[in-house]
Design a protein around this motif. Structure first.
Motif, PDB file in Angstrom:
ATOM      1  N   VAL A 155       5.168 -11.314  -4.593  1.00 29.97           N
ATOM      2  CA  VAL A 155       4.444 -11.736  -3.391  1.00 29.97           C
ATOM      3  C   VAL A 155       4.785 -13.191  -3.070  1.00 29.97           C
ATOM      4  CG1 VAL A 155       2.138 -12.172  -2.426  1.00 29.97           C
ATOM      5  CG2 VAL A 155       2.591 -10.045  -3.661  1.00 29.97           C
ATOM      6  N   ALA A 156       4.846 -14.039  -4.100  1.00 34.05           N
ATOM      7  CA  ALA A 156       5.181 -15.457  -3.889  1.00 34.05           C
ATOM      8  C   ALA A 156       6.576 -15.618  -3.290  1.00 34.05           C
ATOM      9  CB  ALA A 156       5.077 -16.227  -5.207  1.00 34.05           C
ATOM     10  N   ARG A 157       7.508 -14.763  -3.697  1.00 32.80           N
ATOM     11  CA  ARG A 157       8.862 -14.808  -3.129  1.00 32.80           C
ATOM     12  C   ARG A 157       8.813 -14.540  -1.623  1.00 32.80           C
ATOM     13  NH1 ARG A 157      11.332 -10.605  -5.780  1.00 32.80           N
ATOM     14  NH2 ARG A 157      11.353 -11.886  -7.645  1.00 32.80           N
ATOM     15  N   ALA A 158       8.019 -13.563  -1.208  1.00 36.18           N
ATOM     16  CA  ALA A 158       7.878 -13.266   0.219  1.00 36.18           C
ATOM     17  C   ALA A 158       7.162 -14.401   0.932  1.00 36.18           C
ATOM     18  CB  ALA A 158       7.129 -11.949   0.403  1.00 36.18           C
TER      19      ALA A 158
ATOM     20  N   TRP B  79       6.036 -22.319  -2.523  1.00 30.49           N
ATOM     21  CA  TRP B  79       5.485 -21.257  -3.350  1.00 30.49           C
ATOM     22  C   TRP B  79       6.349 -21.095  -4.589  1.00 30.49           C
ATOM     23  CZ3 TRP B  79       0.865 -19.114  -2.596  1.00 30.49           C
ATOM     24  CH2 TRP B  79       0.270 -19.302  -1.344  1.00 30.49           C
ATOM     25  N   PRO B  80       5.892 -21.648  -5.721  1.00 27.81           N
ATOM     26  CA  PRO B  80       6.655 -21.466  -6.956  1.00 27.81           C
ATOM     27  C   PRO B  80       6.580 -20.012  -7.423  1.00 27.81           C
ATOM     28  CG  PRO B  80       4.552 -22.489  -7.450  1.00 27.81           C
ATOM     29  CD  PRO B  80       4.645 -22.385  -5.949  1.00 27.81           C
ATOM     30  N   GLY B  81       7.396 -19.674  -8.394  1.00 25.89           N
ATOM     31  CA  GLY B  81       7.424 -18.309  -8.912  1.00 25.89           C
ATOM     32  C   GLY B  81       6.226 -17.953  -9.781  1.00 25.89           C
ATOM     33  N   GLY B  82       5.410 -18.924 -10.162  1.00 30.61           N
ATOM     34  CA  GLY B  82       4.250 -18.650 -11.009  1.00 30.61           C
ATOM     35  C   GLY B  82       3.378 -19.883 -11.130  1.00 30.61           C
ATOM     36  N   GLY B  83       2.282 -19.750 -11.863  1.00 35.67           N
ATOM     37  CA  GLY B  83       1.393 -20.873 -12.116  1.00 35.67           C
ATOM     38  C   GLY B  83       0.672 -21.395 -10.885  1.00 35.67           C
TER      39      GLY B  83
ATOM     40  N   ALA C 297       0.555  -5.595   0.219  1.00 37.30           N
ATOM     41  CA  ALA C 297       1.554  -4.567  -0.082  1.00 37.30           C
ATOM     42  C   ALA C 297       2.842  -4.810   0.703  1.00 37.30           C
ATOM     43  CB  ALA C 297       0.999  -3.177   0.218  1.00 37.30           C
ATOM     44  N   ALA C 298       2.710  -5.237   1.956  1.00 39.27           N
ATOM     45  CA  ALA C 298       3.897  -5.534   2.768  1.00 39.27           C
ATOM     46  C   ALA C 298       4.639  -6.745   2.206  1.00 39.27           C
ATOM     47  CB  ALA C 298       3.497  -5.778   4.218  1.00 39.27           C
ATOM     48  N   LEU C 299       3.898  -7.762   1.780  1.00 38.58           N
ATOM     49  CA  LEU C 299       4.530  -8.926   1.161  1.00 38.58           C
ATOM     50  C   LEU C 299       5.244  -8.526  -0.121  1.00 38.58           C
ATOM     51  CD1 LEU C 299       1.727 -11.585   1.703  1.00 38.58           C
ATOM     52  CD2 LEU C 299       4.046 -11.695   2.655  1.00 38.58           C
ATOM     53  N   PHE C 300       4.607  -7.692  -0.917  1.00 38.10           N
ATOM     54  CA  PHE C 300       5.222  -7.222  -2.159  1.00 38.10           C
ATOM     55  C   PHE C 300       6.528  -6.477  -1.864  1.00 38.10           C
ATOM     56  CE2 PHE C 300       5.884  -4.310  -5.691  1.00 38.10           C
ATOM     57  CZ  PHE C 300       5.747  -5.155  -6.788  1.00 38.10           C
ATOM     58  N   SER C 301       6.462  -5.582  -0.897  1.00 34.18           N
ATOM     59  CA  SER C 301       7.656  -4.801  -0.528  1.00 34.18           C
ATOM     60  C   SER C 301       8.766  -5.724  -0.043  1.00 34.18           C
ATOM     61  CB  SER C 301       7.295  -3.782   0.548  1.00 34.18           C
ATOM     62  OG  SER C 301       8.420  -3.063   0.956  1.00 34.18           O
ATOM     63  N   HIS C 302       8.412  -6.684   0.819  1.00 35.95           N
ATOM     64  CA  HIS C 302       9.401  -7.641   1.328  1.00 35.95           C
ATOM     65  C   HIS C 302       9.971  -8.503   0.203  1.00 35.95           C
ATOM     66  CE1 HIS C 302      11.492 -10.085   4.226  1.00 35.95           C
ATOM     67  NE2 HIS C 302      10.872 -11.168   3.793  1.00 35.95           N
ATOM     68  N   GLY C 303       9.108  -8.945  -0.694  1.00 35.19           N
ATOM     69  CA  GLY C 303       9.561  -9.752  -1.820  1.00 35.19           C
ATOM     70  C   GLY C 303      10.524  -9.029  -2.724  1.00 35.19           C
ATOM     71  N   ARG C 304      10.330  -7.727  -2.903  1.00 33.37           N
ATOM     72  CA  ARG C 304      11.263  -6.930  -3.721  1.00 33.37           C
ATOM     73  C   ARG C 304      12.636  -6.869  -3.081  1.00 33.37           C
ATOM     74  NH1 ARG C 304       8.752  -1.679  -6.381  1.00 33.37           N
ATOM     75  NH2 ARG C 304      10.465  -2.071  -7.801  1.00 33.37           N
ATOM     76  N   HIS C 305      12.668  -6.814  -1.749  1.00 34.42           N
ATOM     77  CA  HIS C 305      13.951  -6.769  -1.047  1.00 34.42           C
ATOM     78  C   HIS C 305      14.669  -8.115  -1.058  1.00 34.42           C
ATOM     79  CE1 HIS C 305      13.456  -2.675   0.154  1.00 34.42           C
ATOM     80  NE2 HIS C 305      12.346  -2.922   0.810  1.00 34.42           N
ATOM     81  N   LEU C 306      13.920  -9.185  -1.243  1.00 34.59           N
ATOM     82  CA  LEU C 306      14.518 -10.520  -1.258  1.00 34.59           C
ATOM     83  C   LEU C 306      15.185 -10.858  -2.574  1.00 34.59           C
ATOM     84  CD1 LEU C 306      11.755 -12.584   0.575  1.00 34.59           C
ATOM     85  CD2 LEU C 306      13.971 -11.882   1.486  1.00 34.59           C
ATOM     86  N   SER C 307      14.861 -10.126  -3.619  1.00 31.55           N
ATOM     87  CA  SER C 307      15.419 -10.485  -4.948  1.00 31.55           C
ATOM     88  C   SER C 307      16.867 -10.092  -5.077  1.00 31.55           C
ATOM     89  CB  SER C 307      14.595  -9.852  -6.049  1.00 31.55           C
ATOM     90  OG  SER C 307      14.647  -8.452  -5.983  1.00 31.55           O
TER      91      SER C 307
ATOM     92  N   ARG D 246       7.305 -17.554   0.114  1.00 27.00           N
ATOM     93  CA  ARG D 246       8.298 -18.639   0.260  1.00 27.00           C
ATOM     94  C   ARG D 246       9.120 -18.445   1.526  1.00 27.00           C
ATOM     95  NH1 ARG D 246       8.818 -18.534  -5.179  1.00 27.00           N
ATOM     96  NH2 ARG D 246      10.529 -17.064  -5.243  1.00 27.00           N
ATOM     97  N   ALA D 247       9.467 -17.202   1.803  1.00 29.01           N
ATOM     98  CA  ALA D 247      10.277 -16.904   2.984  1.00 29.01           C
ATOM     99  C   ALA D 247       9.464 -17.000   4.273  1.00 29.01           C
ATOM    100  CB  ALA D 247      10.887 -15.504   2.853  1.00 29.01           C
ATOM    101  N   ALA D 248       8.138 -16.774   4.188  1.00 31.04           N
ATOM    102  CA  ALA D 248       7.313 -16.694   5.393  1.00 31.04           C
ATOM    103  C   ALA D 248       6.479 -17.930   5.692  1.00 31.04           C
ATOM    104  CB  ALA D 248       6.373 -15.490   5.279  1.00 31.04           C
ATOM    105  N   ASP D 249       6.162 -18.733   4.680  1.00 27.12           N
ATOM    106  CA  ASP D 249       5.226 -19.845   4.841  1.00 27.12           C
ATOM    107  C   ASP D 249       5.939 -21.163   4.555  1.00 27.12           C
ATOM    108  OD1 ASP D 249       3.006 -21.497   5.019  1.00 27.12           O
ATOM    109  OD2 ASP D 249       2.043 -20.741   3.206  1.00 27.12           O
ATOM    110  N   ALA D 250       6.465 -21.762   5.591  1.00 30.43           N
ATOM    111  CA  ALA D 250       7.243 -22.997   5.430  1.00 30.43           C
ATOM    112  C   ALA D 250       6.369 -24.205   5.092  1.00 30.43           C
ATOM    113  CB  ALA D 250       8.031 -23.281   6.709  1.00 30.43           C
ATOM    114  N   GLU D 251       5.071 -24.113   5.317  1.00 26.67           N
ATOM    115  CA  GLU D 251       4.180 -25.250   5.079  1.00 26.67           C
ATOM    116  C   GLU D 251       3.890 -25.497   3.604  1.00 26.67           C
ATOM    117  OE1 GLU D 251       0.643 -25.286   7.493  1.00 26.67           O
ATOM    118  OE2 GLU D 251       1.662 -24.181   9.068  1.00 26.67           O
ATOM    119  N   VAL D 252       4.017 -24.472   2.774  1.00 30.14           N
ATOM    120  CA  VAL D 252       3.665 -24.595   1.363  1.00 30.14           C
ATOM    121  C   VAL D 252       4.847 -24.162   0.506  1.00 30.14           C
ATOM    122  CG1 VAL D 252       2.121 -23.734  -0.447  1.00 30.14           C
ATOM    123  CG2 VAL D 252       1.221 -24.158   1.835  1.00 30.14           C
TER     124      VAL D 252
END
Length: 187
Positions: free
Chosen positions: A131-134, A144-148, A177-187, A136-142
């Motif tokens: 979700v964080a990966r998605a 989003w690290p991979g964890g923590g 769920a949409a963010l999760f799906s999008h994040g999987r495609h970004l990897s 990162r792609a969608a929220d330019a203001e923040v």
């Protein structure tokens, strides 16, 4: 007294822990045993069958006493029922931290525990590295690290997801769920 077992669907001849199974378990998380079951089911659901993940999650139970785990679960889930998702996330990340139970998995516990009766403006949602990966792609203001993720980042995520859900006329879970799906495609 007869113990209630949790029926899991059978897939390819094996029991599978799915979302509906964990939601069913979460509805009985008002006891010590119920909270333990919720934690375990959330870990199993989120880990799947990856042996590495199972071994890593076992450290949660071997590095802390059962009474400490029980106390922290009860406290954080009490905060969820009284003050909502963001404050409960803070509790799990700070005073009620359970060693080796990081944000990826305590967010899952919060999601299942708070789904049916959300308190405050936002229902808890799952935030993990996908979700964080998605985000990162969608929220330019923040960034989003991979964890923590901190509590303010979790709050930002809930705000964004609930706002988009309201605009689209869907449930916040569907945005996650949409963010999760999008994040999987970004990897």
């Amino acid at each position: 007294m007869a113990r209630r077992t949790h029926a899991c669907p059978i897939v390819a001849g094996r029991a599978r822990v799915d979302r509906s199974t964990v939601f069913d378990i979460s509805r009985r998380a008002d006891t010590v045993e119920g909270r333990r079951h919720l934690l375990t089911a959330s870990l199993v659901w989120g880990s799947g069958t990856k042996a590495r993940s199972v071994a890593r999650h076992a450290r949660i139970f071997t590095s802390s006493s059962v009474s400490d785990i029980d106390a922290h679960l009860a406290a954080a889930l009490g905060v969820l029922r009284q003050e909502g998702a963001v404050r409960a996330y803070f509790a799990f990340n700070n005073d009620d931290r359970i060693k080796f139970l990081g944000p990826t998995f305590f967010a899952k516990v919060l999601y299942f525990a708070g789904h049916d009766q959300p308190v405050g403006p936002w229902r808890p949602l799952i935030l993990d590295s996908v979700v964080a990966r998605a985000l990162r792609a969608a929220d330019a203001e923040v960034k989003w690290p991979g964890g923590g993720w901190t509590t303010p980042r979790y709050s930002r995520y809930l705000s964004l997801a609930h706002a988009h859900a309201g605009e689209a006329g869907v449930l916040p879970d569907q945005i996650e769920a949409a963010l999760f799906s999008h994040g999987r495609h970004l990897s």
